[in-house]
Design a protein around this motif. Structure first.
Motif, PDB file in Angstrom:
ATOM      1  N   ALA A 113       8.812  52.130  55.765  1.00 42.26           N
ATOM      2  CA  ALA A 113       8.904  50.957  56.634  1.00 42.26           C
ATOM      3  C   ALA A 113      10.361  50.568  56.863  1.00 42.26           C
ATOM      4  O   ALA A 113      10.752  50.208  57.974  1.00 42.26           O
ATOM      5  N   THR A 114      11.178  50.660  55.833  1.00 40.51           N
ATOM      6  CA  THR A 114      12.595  50.339  55.959  1.00 40.51           C
ATOM      7  C   THR A 114      13.285  51.298  56.918  1.00 40.51           C
ATOM      8  O   THR A 114      14.054  50.883  57.782  1.00 40.51           O
ATOM      9  N   LEU A 115      12.987  52.585  56.769  1.00 41.24           N
ATOM     10  CA  LEU A 115      13.565  53.584  57.665  1.00 41.24           C
ATOM     11  C   LEU A 115      13.136  53.327  59.105  1.00 41.24           C
ATOM     12  O   LEU A 115      13.950  53.396  60.033  1.00 41.24           O
ATOM     13  N   GLU A 116      11.869  53.006  59.294  1.00 40.00           N
ATOM     14  CA  GLU A 116      11.357  52.730  60.639  1.00 40.00           C
ATOM     15  C   GLU A 116      12.051  51.506  61.242  1.00 40.00           C
ATOM     16  O   GLU A 116      12.432  51.506  62.416  1.00 40.00           O
ATOM     17  N   LYS A 117      12.231  50.455  60.442  1.00 42.87           N
ATOM     18  CA  LYS A 117      12.915  49.253  60.923  1.00 42.87           C
ATOM     19  C   LYS A 117      14.355  49.564  61.301  1.00 42.87           C
ATOM     20  O   LYS A 117      14.839  49.116  62.342  1.00 42.87           O
ATOM     21  N   GLU A 118      15.052  50.331  60.460  1.00 41.92           N
ATOM     22  CA  GLU A 118      16.439  50.689  60.761  1.00 41.92           C
ATOM     23  C   GLU A 118      16.529  51.478  62.058  1.00 41.92           C
ATOM     24  O   GLU A 118      17.421  51.245  62.871  1.00 41.92           O
ATOM     25  N   THR A 119      15.588  52.395  62.255  1.00 39.89           N
ATOM     26  CA  THR A 119      15.562  53.192  63.475  1.00 39.89           C
ATOM     27  C   THR A 119      15.345  52.292  64.689  1.00 39.89           C
ATOM     28  O   THR A 119      16.018  52.437  65.714  1.00 39.89           O
ATOM     29  N   MET A 120      14.422  51.348  64.579  1.00 46.39           N
ATOM     30  CA  MET A 120      14.159  50.429  65.694  1.00 46.39           C
ATOM     31  C   MET A 120      15.364  49.543  65.977  1.00 46.39           C
ATOM     32  O   MET A 120      15.683  49.272  67.131  1.00 46.39           O
ATOM     33  N   TYR A 121      16.035  49.072  64.918  1.00 45.29           N
ATOM     34  CA  TYR A 121      17.242  48.268  65.120  1.00 45.29           C
ATOM     35  C   TYR A 121      18.329  49.087  65.826  1.00 45.29           C
ATOM     36  O   TYR A 121      19.019  48.583  66.701  1.00 45.29           O
ATOM     37  N   GLN A 122      18.487  50.350  65.439  1.00 44.54           N
ATOM     38  CA  GLN A 122      19.471  51.212  66.096  1.00 44.54           C
ATOM     39  C   GLN A 122      19.121  51.419  67.565  1.00 44.54           C
ATOM     40  O   GLN A 122      20.001  51.380  68.429  1.00 44.54           O
ATOM     41  N   MET A 123      17.845  51.620  67.845  1.00 42.54           N
ATOM     42  CA  MET A 123      17.419  51.795  69.230  1.00 42.54           C
ATOM     43  C   MET A 123      17.655  50.512  70.035  1.00 42.54           C
ATOM     44  O   MET A 123      18.109  50.565  71.184  1.00 42.54           O
ATOM     45  N   ALA A 124      17.392  49.373  69.428  1.00 44.64           N
ATOM     46  CA  ALA A 124      17.637  48.095  70.097  1.00 44.64           C
ATOM     47  C   ALA A 124      19.133  47.893  70.340  1.00 44.64           C
ATOM     48  O   ALA A 124      19.534  47.409  71.407  1.00 44.64           O
TER      49      ALA A 124
END
Length: 129
Positions: free
Chosen positions: A65-76
């Motif tokens: 979940a942390t990795l997924e959140k970091e990826t989404m933040y980077q995409m944002a």
């Protein structure tokens, strides 16, 4: 100095062409903002959701979940940067310098601007980078 201004005006896009580019950029900004909001909403939902079952798999799920959140933040963040570049292009449209390569001073072909509306470089200048 007046001759220089006259020469500059012949080497820029017409007001009508600039208006067309402006409409393209505004639609891309709207789509990018919607994408960014969707990404941030997904992050927010993943932070608020989730079960507290405990168990052996919880730490693996937390890491995922942390990795997924970091990826989404980077995409944002990339979307935000893209929006900033598009908004800078709107500024160039307003001051009538849009579509002029910042390296060569030549007009960037319309096809390139349609594909990459925030570009400030012609293909010739980009390839020399």
């Amino acid at each position: 100095m007046n001759d220089q201004n006259t020469a500059q005006n012949t080497f820029r896009y017409s007001d009508k062409a600039l208006e067309n580019f402006k409409q393209l950029i505004l639609s891309k900004i709207a789509a990018a903002r919607q994408d960014m909001e969707s990404l941030l909403a997904s992050v927010s939902n993943s932070e608020n959701g989730g079960s507290d079952d405990g168990g052996a798999y919880q730490s693996l799920e937390d890491g995922s979940a942390t990795l997924e959140k970091e990826t989404m933040y980077q995409m944002a963040a990339r979307q935000k940067q893209f929006i900033n570049q598009l908004e800078a292009a709107l500024g160039r449209i307003e001051n009538k310098t849009y579509g002029i390569c910042r390296v060569t001073g030549n007009l960037i072909p319309k096809e390139r601007l349609m594909a990459v509306p925030h570009t400030t470089l012609s293909m010739e200048a980009k390839q020399k980078q």
